[in-house]
Design an enzyme around this catalytic site. Sequence first.
Site, PDB file in Angstrom:
ATOM      1  N   VAL A 282      58.037 -64.972 -19.071  1.00  0.00           N
ATOM      2  CA  VAL A 282      56.763 -64.215 -18.965  1.00  0.00           C
ATOM      3  C   VAL A 282      56.239 -64.022 -20.327  1.00  0.00           C
ATOM      4  O   VAL A 282      54.904 -64.172 -20.349  1.00  0.00           O
ATOM      5  CB  VAL A 282      57.017 -62.582 -18.195  1.00  0.00           C
ATOM      6  CG1 VAL A 282      55.849 -62.069 -18.425  1.00  0.00           C
ATOM      7  CG2 VAL A 282      57.552 -63.044 -16.736  1.00  0.00           C
ATOM      8  N   ALA A 283      56.786 -63.540 -21.337  1.00  0.00           N
ATOM      9  CA  ALA A 283      56.243 -63.312 -22.693  1.00  0.00           C
ATOM     10  C   ALA A 283      55.730 -64.677 -23.045  1.00  0.00           C
ATOM     11  O   ALA A 283      54.591 -64.770 -23.710  1.00  0.00           O
ATOM     12  CB  ALA A 283      57.217 -62.887 -23.676  1.00  0.00           C
ATOM     13  N   ILE A 285      54.950 -67.447 -21.556  1.00  0.00           N
ATOM     14  CA  ILE A 285      53.897 -68.446 -20.861  1.00  0.00           C
ATOM     15  C   ILE A 285      52.744 -68.001 -21.348  1.00  0.00           C
ATOM     16  O   ILE A 285      52.310 -66.857 -20.976  1.00  0.00           O
ATOM     17  CB  ILE A 285      54.199 -68.524 -19.390  1.00  0.00           C
ATOM     18  CG1 ILE A 285      55.456 -68.935 -18.859  1.00  0.00           C
ATOM     19  CG2 ILE A 285      52.894 -69.125 -18.549  1.00  0.00           C
ATOM     20  CD1 ILE A 285      55.780 -69.004 -17.457  1.00  0.00           C
ATOM     21  N   GLU A 287      49.639 -67.264 -20.386  1.00  0.00           N
ATOM     22  CA  GLU A 287      48.566 -67.197 -18.923  1.00  0.00           C
ATOM     23  C   GLU A 287      47.414 -66.547 -19.139  1.00  0.00           C
ATOM     24  O   GLU A 287      46.236 -66.770 -18.544  1.00  0.00           O
ATOM     25  CB  GLU A 287      49.383 -66.326 -17.789  1.00  0.00           C
ATOM     26  CG  GLU A 287      49.493 -64.815 -17.890  1.00  0.00           C
ATOM     27  CD  GLU A 287      50.477 -64.392 -18.930  1.00  0.00           C
ATOM     28  OE1 GLU A 287      51.148 -65.343 -19.576  1.00  0.00           O
ATOM     29  OE2 GLU A 287      50.439 -63.136 -19.122  1.00  0.00           O
ATOM     30  N   ASP A 329      11.222 -83.182 -30.013  1.00  0.00           N
ATOM     31  CA  ASP A 329       9.766 -83.255 -29.669  1.00  0.00           C
ATOM     32  C   ASP A 329       8.973 -82.776 -31.025  1.00  0.00           C
ATOM     33  O   ASP A 329       9.457 -81.823 -31.884  1.00  0.00           O
ATOM     34  CB  ASP A 329       9.218 -82.496 -28.588  1.00  0.00           C
ATOM     35  CG  ASP A 329       9.065 -83.029 -27.412  1.00  0.00           C
ATOM     36  OD1 ASP A 329       9.170 -84.525 -27.497  1.00  0.00           O
ATOM     37  OD2 ASP A 329       9.190 -82.510 -26.359  1.00  0.00           O
ATOM     38  N   ASN A 718      54.560 -57.797 -25.084  1.00  0.00           N
ATOM     39  CA  ASN A 718      53.698 -58.898 -24.538  1.00  0.00           C
ATOM     40  C   ASN A 718      52.506 -58.304 -23.714  1.00  0.00           C
ATOM     41  O   ASN A 718      51.618 -59.004 -23.983  1.00  0.00           O
ATOM     42  CB  ASN A 718      54.808 -59.836 -23.717  1.00  0.00           C
ATOM     43  CG  ASN A 718      53.889 -61.156 -23.708  1.00  0.00           C
ATOM     44  OD1 ASN A 718      53.108 -61.290 -22.903  1.00  0.00           O
ATOM     45  ND2 ASN A 718      54.149 -62.046 -24.996  1.00  0.00           N
ATOM     46  N   ASP A 722      49.871 -56.680 -26.864  1.00  0.00           N
ATOM     47  CA  ASP A 722      49.226 -57.877 -27.459  1.00  0.00           C
ATOM     48  C   ASP A 722      48.211 -58.268 -26.688  1.00  0.00           C
ATOM     49  O   ASP A 722      47.470 -59.225 -26.869  1.00  0.00           O
ATOM     50  CB  ASP A 722      50.288 -59.181 -27.469  1.00  0.00           C
ATOM     51  CG  ASP A 722      51.366 -58.746 -28.566  1.00  0.00           C
ATOM     52  OD1 ASP A 722      51.054 -57.858 -29.296  1.00  0.00           O
ATOM     53  OD2 ASP A 722      52.184 -59.747 -28.735  1.00  0.00           O
TER      54      ASP A 722
HETATM   55  P1  ADP Z   1       3.790 -85.467 -28.128  1.00  0.00           P
HETATM   56  O1  ADP Z   1       3.473 -84.128 -27.192  1.00  0.00           O
HETATM   57  O2  ADP Z   1       5.215 -85.382 -28.692  1.00  0.00           O
HETATM   58  O3  ADP Z   1       2.634 -85.838 -28.726  1.00  0.00           O
HETATM   59  P2  ADP Z   1       3.443 -86.352 -25.371  1.00  0.00           P
HETATM   60  O4  ADP Z   1       4.133 -87.602 -24.601  1.00  0.00           O
HETATM   61  O5  ADP Z   1       3.120 -85.099 -24.753  1.00  0.00           O
HETATM   62  O6  ADP Z   1       4.165 -86.391 -26.700  1.00  0.00           O
HETATM   63  O7  ADP Z   1       1.813 -86.902 -25.486  1.00  0.00           O
HETATM   64  C1  ADP Z   1       1.704 -88.395 -26.117  1.00  0.00           C
HETATM   65  C2  ADP Z   1       0.275 -88.526 -26.609  1.00  0.00           C
HETATM   66  O8  ADP Z   1      -0.630 -88.349 -25.167  1.00  0.00           O
HETATM   67  C3  ADP Z   1      -0.304 -87.622 -27.618  1.00  0.00           C
HETATM   68  O9  ADP Z   1      -0.019 -87.872 -28.793  1.00  0.00           O
HETATM   69  C4  ADP Z   1      -1.842 -87.746 -27.001  1.00  0.00           C
HETATM   70  O10 ADP Z   1      -2.200 -88.380 -27.775  1.00  0.00           O
HETATM   71  C5  ADP Z   1      -1.848 -87.867 -25.596  1.00  0.00           C
HETATM   72  N1  ADP Z   1      -2.081 -86.646 -24.890  1.00  0.00           N
HETATM   73  C6  ADP Z   1      -1.383 -85.284 -24.955  1.00  0.00           C
HETATM   74  N2  ADP Z   1      -1.612 -84.282 -24.168  1.00  0.00           N
HETATM   75  C7  ADP Z   1      -2.798 -84.996 -23.592  1.00  0.00           C
HETATM   76  C8  ADP Z   1      -3.665 -84.482 -22.641  1.00  0.00           C
HETATM   77  N3  ADP Z   1      -3.565 -83.403 -21.962  1.00  0.00           N
HETATM   78  N4  ADP Z   1      -4.713 -85.285 -22.221  1.00  0.00           N
HETATM   79  C9  ADP Z   1      -4.756 -86.482 -22.684  1.00  0.00           C
HETATM   80  N5  ADP Z   1      -4.078 -86.987 -23.603  1.00  0.00           N
HETATM   81  C10 ADP Z   1      -3.001 -86.303 -23.989  1.00  0.00           C
END
Ligand code: ADP
Length: 887
Positions: A282-283, A285, A287, A329, A718, A722
């Site tokens: 028991v001690a 294992i 668990e 992003d 145990n 503990d």
């Molecule tokens: P990020 O946000 O990294 O720039 P996105 O994929 O969101 O990448 O956008 C890609 C590109 O599309 C942007 O760099 C811009 O040029 C264009 N874009 C972003 N938002 C819009 C929008 N609302 N309308 C038109 N074009 C857009």
Amino acid sequence: MKPRTTTWHNLSCEKVFWTLKTDKKGISEKEAKLRLKKYGPNKLPEKKGATIIGLFISQFKSPLVYILAIAGIISFVVGERVDSAIIFAAVAINTLVGFFEEYRADKSLKALKKIVSYKAKVLRNGVQKEISAVEIVPGDIIILDAGDKIPADARLFEEHNFEVGEAALTGESSPVKKSLKALPENKILAERVNMVYAGTLAFRGRAKAIVVQTGKETEVGKIASMLREFKEEKTPLQESISRLARKLTYIIAVISLIIFALGIFEKKDFLEIFITTIAVAVAAIPEGLLISVTIILILGMKKILKDKAMVRKLVAAETLGSVSIICTDKTGTLTEGEMRVVGVHCCGKMTPLNEIASSKECSTCLEVLRAGLFCNDATFHLDKENGNQDIVGDPIEKALLLAGNETGLNKKDLNKKMPRVDEIPFDSAVKYMATLNKLDSGKNTVFVKGAPELILSLSKNQKVNGKTKELDQKERKNIEKGLDKLALQGYRVLGFGFREVDKKERFSGNDGLVKNLTFLGFVVFDDPLRPGTRESFNLAKQAGVRPVIVTGDHKFTAIKIANQLGLPTKEKNVLTAEDLENMSDDELRKRIKGIDVFARVEPRHKVRIVAAYQAKGEVVAMTGDGVNDAPALKAADIGVAVGYGTEVAKGAADMVLLDNNFKTIVRAVEQGRMIYENIKKVVLYLLSDSFSEIILILGSLVFFLPLPILPAQILWVNLIEDTLPNIALAFDPGEKEVMNEKPRKRGVSILDKEMKTLIFIIGIFTDIILFGMFYYFWKTSGNLEYTRSIVFAGLAVNSLFYVWACRSFRFTIWHKNPFANKFLIFSTIFGFLMLFIALYVPFFQNVLRTVPLGVFEWSVLVVFGILNIFLIEIVKYVFILRRKKIK
Ligand code: ADP
Ligand code: MG
């Protein structure tokens, strides 16, 4: 109102409006409140009850409990009432502690998951609002964009290329194209294409719909009771820990048998050796191991949540610690994402925003801004409560709306004169948005805004100072040069174009509509870096985690941002979508090491990027927001959805960044590493505890000594002394130095060489000390009961001491702040209290067969306890030195 058993797909939209007493503008707030009362909140009924009892019963389903119960019954039958009582007390304590810990863990996990209630867009009295999906009522008009989760069952009355993923409801995996026409009544659910259903996901396009059913009246609501409750899968670490625990259980079972056989061979009292065997098992294992791991993971999730990221799966809390690449992003994650229009670039020059209204010479500037208002879904929205003007919508479109206002343009007026008849919503895969607006002249106009090079390549002509000219090669080159210059300064640039088309044309009927445009110009946006991002980049690099920018934006803009963040990025460290297209996966794997920035990528490229890193053994975190990002988020080891992202992205992600901030990802990685370390601490403590107890008994038998400690005493140490220190280790605050080290490799065992050595050393040292004491006191006093009391106290004191050494693998005990873990202080004090009770309270003296110890014995115990810590710390120090050398 009619009873709500009606089917809706067979009715015309007008009929649905009429039945639900609503219209295209939606119901009023007042009416919504009334309906909310009448129909109840829009959520599915929760199941509860049963599980608590189930959890309690499950505590009894462990081999440990069976062994104990059988032992308890046997001792009772042969008349050993005291032992029997202790054993049953042990069962009770064991199950109760297990139950409460698991119950608490389960509850916090559920609470953690409930936090993100999702929002929905509704029209109330013609005003678009974002409300919690729970507040939606029948008759509400909902607005659905690609990536939204459908909040309730609803009948569509407007749609543009609208497609919905209904796998959750119908099992059909490909998206369903939606339409508006009324259908025959006998259509089955999957064929009712003019309806959308709660819990399904909008994949493409946009639509408006009338809510017809909410909450448990929805189609999912009706089958909710049939759905199995979602069960969290075990994480790899939990798996390996349970495997370890199982393995140890077998080993301990074998050792226990050996102990038993040895005891019989040495002609010890049968009952005594039998119960001793049980107590050792028991001690030893471990668990408590699995539940401790779970608790640590959940505590980690809570801490990460405090830092503004919500971990959706337990397994992510664990994987986070080994992340070696963060693909992030740019817009909104590294930058503020609150954009501001700096100016307009057209006719070969840049005009600052505040000069556009007064500038007489360039009318094209105004045309660019006008296009920015047509191609725009952001709206002003008056907050009735505080009278403030808010803007809802995409950051780029918000900025355009404000810029238009500043130059005296008005989106509402423009759209009244030239109403929108069709649109292509923005999609990061195509990188533009287009609208089709009515003109009086017998023609309609297409307005397009998007990535600047793209708009330029889609254009045939350009407008210069109000006149349309052909866009020849030389002109193109000039414009591109202007664009590069802007991007190199880190500006975000958007291109604009338009085209007049025939009245009958619509986007869906004609793919070629967005072509042969007349180029208007660029709008230049400023999107400053978030404060602290540079520091987070440095912290990540210091921790051996490589930050990589994966953006849809222009190459030069991204390079500039990377440089601002301290990366020495040059053009050769950048791959664009074009490069990726011309590259095999093999080549990508070869080149990926030196890449800091992926520019102009489409979501589908993200999957390849993740795969390339993973093939090199990296553990990848990847951010995303759109529908198309979902596959990449799933493929990544840690998919991170940004807070403003779509429900689809969030659904696919392991973690949601509530504050959208890159910093938070790095913080979560740090937390992940601390989680892993705390698990190591608990494993170290529990296993060395087990090890020393087993060796103590086994050793005494091997050397033909009397048992140095009684079964009841082992159980006391145990189960009563503990348990709390073990849980307290789970709460130990982490060391920020975890970020000075390289990420842990994928799949390494938690029982590495250092751990094994430490467990062995702690166990052996403790036993040598205990044996020494046993031998000395037994020989000098000849009193076994007295000697056993000392060994019993020694075992307890030692583990209450060395738990403090288990708090760090990086620092020696005297470099740690003892007050940082209050719970551990409390548990240690509690442990000593229990020891005093066992030694000095007559009732327990009787039960545990102890005798009170005096000052001399205590001095010996404390001195040896401290000596033990010294020995352990020396071993730790050797490992610390070795690690330093390797670095
Ligand atoms: P990020 O946000 O990294 O720039 P996105 O994929 O969101 O990448 O956008 C890609 C590109 O599309 C942007 O760099 C811009 O040029 C264009 N874009 C972003 N938002 C819009 C929008 N609302 N309308 C038109 N074009 C857009
Ligand atoms: Mg974006």
